[in-house]
Write a protein that holds these residues in place. Structure first.
Motif, short mmCIF file in Angstrom:
data_model
loop_
_atom_site.label_atom_id
_atom_site.label_comp_id
_atom_site.label_asym_id
_atom_site.label_seq_id
_atom_site.Cartn_x
_atom_site.Cartn_y
_atom_site.Cartn_z
N VAL A 208 41.90 39.36 46.69
CA VAL A 208 41.28 40.51 47.36
C VAL A 208 40.23 40.00 48.34
N ARG A 209 40.40 40.39 49.59
CA ARG A 209 39.37 40.13 50.60
C ARG A 209 38.51 41.39 50.65
N ALA A 210 37.25 41.22 50.44
CA ALA A 210 36.39 42.40 50.32
C ALA A 210 35.01 42.06 50.84
N SER A 211 34.18 43.07 50.92
CA SER A 211 32.81 42.88 51.38
C SER A 211 31.89 43.03 50.17
N LEU A 212 31.50 41.91 49.61
CA LEU A 212 30.81 41.90 48.32
C LEU A 212 29.66 40.91 48.34
N GLN A 213 28.66 41.17 47.52
CA GLN A 213 27.48 40.30 47.49
C GLN A 213 27.55 39.24 46.40
N MET A 214 28.21 39.54 45.28
CA MET A 214 28.11 38.66 44.11
C MET A 214 29.47 38.39 43.51
N LEU A 215 30.21 37.51 44.15
CA LEU A 215 31.58 37.25 43.71
C LEU A 215 31.63 36.75 42.27
N ASN A 216 30.59 36.02 41.86
CA ASN A 216 30.56 35.48 40.50
C ASN A 216 30.60 36.58 39.44
N TYR A 217 30.02 37.72 39.75
CA TYR A 217 30.12 38.87 38.84
C TYR A 217 31.31 39.76 39.21
N ASN A 218 31.56 39.88 40.50
CA ASN A 218 32.60 40.81 40.96
C ASN A 218 33.97 40.44 40.41
N ILE A 219 34.24 39.14 40.27
CA ILE A 219 35.56 38.73 39.78
C ILE A 219 35.76 39.24 38.35
N ALA A 220 34.72 39.21 37.56
CA ALA A 220 34.82 39.71 36.18
C ALA A 220 34.96 41.23 36.17
N GLU A 221 34.25 41.88 37.07
CA GLU A 221 34.32 43.34 37.14
C GLU A 221 35.73 43.80 37.53
N LEU A 222 36.30 43.10 38.51
CA LEU A 222 37.63 43.48 38.97
C LEU A 222 38.69 43.18 37.90
N ALA A 223 38.61 42.00 37.30
CA ALA A 223 39.58 41.63 36.27
C ALA A 223 39.50 42.62 35.10
N ASP A 224 38.30 42.99 34.74
CA ASP A 224 38.12 43.94 33.64
C ASP A 224 38.71 45.32 33.99
N ALA A 225 38.47 45.76 35.20
CA ALA A 225 38.99 47.08 35.61
C ALA A 225 40.51 47.09 35.59
N LEU A 226 41.11 45.98 36.00
CA LEU A 226 42.58 45.92 36.09
C LEU A 226 43.23 45.54 34.77
N GLY A 227 42.43 44.99 33.87
CA GLY A 227 43.00 44.49 32.62
C GLY A 227 43.79 43.20 32.82
N VAL A 228 43.31 42.33 33.70
CA VAL A 228 43.95 41.03 33.91
C VAL A 228 42.93 39.92 33.64
N GLU A 229 43.40 38.68 33.64
CA GLU A 229 42.50 37.55 33.42
C GLU A 229 41.82 37.17 34.74
N GLU A 230 40.58 36.72 34.61
CA GLU A 230 39.87 36.24 35.81
C GLU A 230 40.63 35.15 36.54
N ASP A 231 41.33 34.33 35.75
CA ASP A 231 42.04 33.21 36.37
C ASP A 231 43.13 33.68 37.33
N ASN A 232 43.56 34.92 37.17
CA ASN A 232 44.58 35.45 38.06
C ASN A 232 44.00 36.14 39.30
N VAL A 233 42.69 36.10 39.42
CA VAL A 233 42.05 36.85 40.50
C VAL A 233 41.29 35.90 41.43
N ARG A 234 41.44 36.11 42.70
CA ARG A 234 40.65 35.38 43.69
C ARG A 234 40.01 36.40 44.63
N LEU A 235 38.71 36.25 44.81
CA LEU A 235 37.98 37.12 45.75
C LEU A 235 37.52 36.30 46.94
N ILE A 236 37.66 36.87 48.13
CA ILE A 236 37.22 36.20 49.35
C ILE A 236 36.30 37.15 50.11
N SER A 237 35.13 36.64 50.45
CA SER A 237 34.13 37.46 51.13
C SER A 237 33.31 36.54 52.02
#
Lengths: 729, 327
Positions: A208-237
């Motif tokens: 996900v390419r997004a406009s975010l301030q804190m990717l270190n937390y955002n990756i966990a927030e997104l993975a949790d919302a989707l019910g997937v593992e953080e390892d499967n998620v990459r954020l680019i900002s």
């Protein structure tokens, strides 16, 4: 290799100052500036992703209740429409800063007007927006809605409460006292770049390419919302067009884009409209504050009371930390501080630049001005008299304390007249002219941070971390730190930010970014220096690295011998966080004019003097202060969220009606930086800087308005209607 | 934004004809219309672009100055003749919007701009102007910036512009082509309507009519002032604005043409003010009387109460400045 420091005490202040490159602290222009002004810097919605579908959020038109029906078929029959998605995993609020878990989900449940309830996806943005606007939704509205913060049931915030001595008795016994109530309207972050995300799945892997301030937390927030593992998620900002708190946590468009892309099997972009940014993202809570201050005949504070009421949605733990600096700014033996949170159905309240002090400090400083006047003491002298030797509530020493210096040097630079003060001493035509001042304070925090620094065989440095740059200068200061430490000119340092494939940084927020990630880069570079020193058979301190050469004539490239070196710096706050009180300090001075007939107030000139540890870049640091002062002007004079009293919808959800200052409102602004080294603040002796510039400034302007025209305002912002109502005849 | 057709009008007659079709709207600078289309407040089927028609010049006419319908606000404000003879107009235009908007905005488009009432611009709220019969959301809602004069039970919106306020003080005329009645001229003072029972009608333009120009009368003597009271010093709509053309003769007021913005659904012109002021010697008591007349029927509904004293004080300030004789 990892170079780790958990900071339990002071660091060696001489080390970083002993470097030879001469880059750190200099007014280096932003290294990504050219990309930005030429339009080649990619913001969230601008990445070239193949064949994206376009999503537009649908927002609720009730305040509280349930969505009972969405007419998908009618929407799907419209041109270009691909899907109407109301997945239960969609988020309905932004995540709070540092949450690290999904915010409220289940979009069929509505808790504020304008809440996202679905996303319509179409081939083009226009088709999606048209279908979203036409989507027929049925609701079951719940009429039992609290909308008025003054009428809702308060929940005391015990963690904020302090009772020392006897406030009431001290107030009664005091020679001089003030007891007043000040209200501040809500604020919006109003970042230039709207919230946007492009989601793209490759099998089970999501980018996900997004406009975010804190990717270190955002990756966990997104993975949790989707019910997937953080390892499967990459954020680019990589570039963020301003955040000011509004992008601390993932917001609704990020999860919506991810779910839509999964369902459609192709990339989906979701961009919020300006109105959606205003109504679905964070607001700063309005505040209701009571200040009770008393002093003896010599102007020493004997009583200090500060009580605040703020609001948020049900289910949110965030309460605008109004009292944050009130706990330690001024001494007084009898203290009473407390916070109440009320639950109302306006959109989520959360962090907006300088949460707490942005509104708490102006109110406190307005009360201090009134007490100084009653005591007949110059307001600068009054503050100087009340600076405590250590934290008055917790027995903790300060890591450093620059308030007195800022007050004195700021007054000198501003040309503060410490003679007798009374309102309406100067008039030019229809305008009353006056001056006012206030102290500034903002707690200093650091956060765990990792950064990788690679020294290539060609003698270039590459810095990598998932840290973000909100336009503040992070790219540049990290290049300066690496260049300084490794003896490289700035054009031989590359900084790569905003990608969760890199080591986790601290995120941008709470003014902790630069000190935290700067410390991690410093530690990585220090370890690299040790390896270079080993190869050069000398001590690390004796390396004399400059412009790619080592003392004694050998070059860095020689010493590398065709090999690349790499270190990860890992910085962690330690006992120093608990054993000391750390804060940035400052002082504001303002000259304003108030129109006698119309009550219009304008800031003629303003000066801020700030002490916040090491200055990493004279130019970007100054710009942070200018930005903060601009926010001070907005908070003082124009910025206010207006909510409809019947349904709680935000009635001024755009930049035409939510009045941030325009250029003409920001006239002559001067910044004085009192550079210091705070060896307890961080490994690079720097403190937070991004928020300090608005922590009290609105108070200086309010005090100047009083001095100009004699109107003591009890509400911020001081719009003409309020000034006219307070203007003495 | 709803899909729409786009066509370019070839001449004013063509424009009048094409805009008379159901669902058709004229577009020139688009600074207001496009925003409203994005919000789905306006949902035209067809946009008729009149922007390339030959109505973009300022000419001296025998009876004053003729400003073409497509002259940009910037071009009007910087025109030497406007600056010299009609400074109230130049100042009013420069007090509005931003340089970028003024570069695109046109004379006719500015006259036809719609209210900035946020209940009007939010399609998820009731608004009699946007959706007749749905109710007025602003009454009982957030209505700080709303009208205090000439309101109705249907609508309390204000006309947001500055340019037309100065034109109303100057007694400029709007030239209209097409429509069933043929060509006609309407004084700016009568061009905009009060909301009454039909708040969706902002002005007297009929379907198929096109504004071709605004004419200013011959220059008049006197001091010209445009005073705009606003929350920030630029890019904000008027809380109250006053365009004033005031001439003195032998210590008495010889001319007092006043128009007001921010107070009503139209640029407000009250002929009783000139009747009261002309022939009198200026004094604070006289100005108070003028304010009494101006505001005798003022009615604030929810949040705009402050505009009553504000209008009074601003009028005093403007009249004081306008009648000052330099020593």
């Amino acid at each position: 290799m990892t170079a780790h420091l958990k900071q339990d005490g002071p660091v060696d202040r001489a080390h970083l100052d002993g470097m030879q490159q001469g880059l750190l602290g200099k007014a280096v222009p932003r290294i990504e500036g050219y990309a930005k002004v030429t339009g080649t810097a990619t913001y969230a919605a601008e990445y070239d992703v193949a064949d994206p579908a376009e999503g537009v959020l649908v927002t609720a038109t009730i305040t509280k209740g349930k969505v009972t029906y969405i007419d998908n078929d009618a929407a799907l029959a419209m041109p270009g429409v691909l899907a109407v998605i109301a997945d239960a995993r969609m988020t309905t609020r932004p995540a709070q800063g540092t949450a690290g878990e999904a915010p409220e989900q289940e979009p069929q449940s509505v808790s504020y007007w304008g809440q996202p309830i679905a996303v319509v996806v179409a081939e083009t943005f226009e088709e999606a927006r048209n279908a979203a606007k036409h989507l027929v939704v049925a609701y079951e509205a719940d009429a039992d809605v609290d909308l008025d913060p003054a009428a809702a049931q308060p929940e005391p915030q015990d963690g904020q409460a302090v009772e020392m001595g006897d406030l009431t008795a001290a107030m009664d016994a005091a020679t001089h006292s003030v007891d007043l109530t000040i209200e501040t309207d809500g604020h919006a972050s109003a970042a230039m770049e709207p919230h946007a995300a492009i989601a793209d799945w490759d099998g089970d892997n999501l980018t996900v390419r997004a406009s975010l301030q804190m990717l270190n937390y955002n990756i966990a927030e997104l993975a949790d919302a989707l019910g997937v593992e953080e390892d499967n998620v990459r954020l680019i900002s990589r570039y963020v067009g301003g955040g000011f708190g509004s992008k601390l946590g993932i917001s609704e468009e990020v999860v919506a884009a991810a779910l839509a892309a999964r369902q459609l099997g192709r990339p989906v972009r979701v961009v919020m409209s300006r109105q959606q940014v205003f109504q679905c993202i964070m607001r700063r809570s309005e505040t209701h504050q009571r200040l009770q201050l008393a002093c003896d005949a010599e102007g020493r504070l004997t009583a200090f009371g500060h009580h605040a009421r703020v609001s948020n949605l049900p289910g949110e733990s965030f309460a605008e930390p109004v009292l944050q600096s009130s706990h330690f700014l001024y001494g007084a033996e009898n203290r009473s501080l407390g916070m109440d949170l009320v639950r109302i159905h306006r959109m989520t309240a959360g962090s907006v630049r300088a949460p707490g002090e942005a509104v708490g400090m102006p109110a406190l400083e307005m009360a201090m001005d009134e007490l100084a006047e009653k005591a007949g003491i110059d307001p600068v002298a009054f503050r100087l008299r009340n600076i405590p030797g250590e934290n008055p509530e917790e027995d903790l020493p300060f890591t450093s304390h620059t308030l007195a210096d800022c007050l004195r040097q700021g007054a000198e630079a501003f040309g503060w007249d410490d003679g007798p003060r009374r309102p309406r001493m100067r008039r030019e035509g229809d305008w009353w002219i006056g001056t006012g001042m206030a102290s500034a304070a903002r707690v200093h925090n650091v956060s765990e941070a990792k950064a990788r620094v690679r020294l290539t065989a060609e003698g270039r440095a590459v810095v990598q971390t998932d840290m973000t740059d909100l336009g503040t200068g992070t790219y540049t200061i990290l290049a300066q730190i690496a260049g300084e430490m490794l003896g490289l000119p700035i054009d031989r340092v590359t900084v790569e930010l905003g990608d969760t494939n890199h080591p986790r940084g601290p995120g941008s927020g709470g003014s902790w970014g630069a000190a935290s990630i700067g410390s991690a880069v410093y530690l990585a570079c220090k370890a690299l220096r040790e390896e270079i020193a080993r190869r050069a058979n000398t001590g690390e301190a004796e390396l004399g690295l400059k412009d790619g050469a080592v003392a004694g004539g050998r070059t860095l490239v020689d010493l590398l011998g065709g090999e690349a070196l790499e270190e990860v710096g890992h910085y962690e706050p330690g006992d120093n966080q608990d054993a000391w009180t750390a804060s940035g300090f400052g002082a504001f001075f303002a000259q304003v004019r108030v129109n006698h007939w119309t009550g219009e107030a304008r800031v003629d000139r303003m000066l801020g003097a700030f002490g916040f540890g090491r200055v990493l870049n004279e130019k970007t640091a100054r710009s942070q202060c200018l930005g903060g002062i601009t926010w001070s002007i907005g908070a003082a004079l124009t910025e206010a969220l207006h909510f409809d009293p019947r349904d709680g919808h935000l009635a001024n959800p755009d930049l035409a009606e939510y009045h941030v200052p325009v250029h003409r409102d920001v006239q002559d602004v001067e910044v004085l930086m009192l550079e210091e080294r705070d060896p307890l603040a961080s490994a690079i002796q720097a403190k937070g800087i991004g928020e300090l510039g608005m922590c009290g400034g609105a108070g200086a302007i309010a005090n100047a308005v009083y001095n100009a025209c004699g109107a003591r305002l009890r509400e911020l912002p001081m719009t003409p209607d309020r000034i006219l109502a307070a203007l003495p005849e | 934004m709803r899909p729409f057709d786009y066509i370019r009008a070839t001449d004013p007659t063509d424009a009048a004809e094409r805009t008379s079709a159901p669902g058709a709207m004229a577009i020139a600078g688009g600074t207001n219309l496009i925003d409203l289309m994005k919000l789905q407040v306006e949902t035209p089927d067809t946009l008729v672009d009149v922007g390339r028609l030959d109505m973009g010049s300022i000419e001296e006419a025998g009876d004053g100055l003729r400003i073409g319908a497509l002259v940009t606000n910037t071009a009007t404000a910087v025109h030497p003749k406007v600056r010299a003879d009609y400074p109230v107009l130049a100042r009013a235009i420069l007090a509005g919007a931003t340089q970028q908007l003024r570069n695109k905005a046109t004379t006719a488009g500015n006259l036809c701009q719609r209210t900035r009432c946020t209940y009007f611009t939010n399609i998820d709220q009731p608004c009699n102007k946007r959706a007749p019969g749905s109710g007025c959301g602003a009454m009982g809602g957030v209505a700080r910036l709303h009208a205090i004069l000439g309101t109705s039970d249907q609508c309390i919106a204000t006309y947001p512009g500055d340019m037309a306020v100065a034109m109303a003080a100057l007694d400029a005329h709007v030239h209209i082509q097409g429509g069933r009645g043929g060509d006609r001229q309407v004084p700016v003072r009568e061009f905009h309507r009060l909301p009454g029972e039909t708040p969706w009608q902002d002005n007297v333009l009929e379907s198929g009519e096109i504004i071709t120009a605004v004419t200013l009368p011959l220059p008049v003597k006197g001091k010209q002032i445009y005073r705009k009271v606003r929350e920030r010093s630029s890019y904000a709509f008027a809380l109250v604005s006053i365009a004033a053309i005031v001439a003195m003769d032998g210590g008495r007021i010889a001319r007092a043409d006043l128009a007001f913005g921010g107070l009503a659904h139209k640029p407000w012109h009250d002929p009783r003010l000139a009747d009261l002021l002309v022939g009198e010697a200026p004094s604070p008591a006289l100005f108070e009387k003028a304010a009494d007349v101006l505001l005798d029927e003022a009615d604030a509904r929810g949040g705009s109460e402050f505009k009553i004293p504000l209008a009074r004080r601003t009028l005093t300030a403007v009249l004081t400045e306008a009648t000052e004789t330099r020593t």
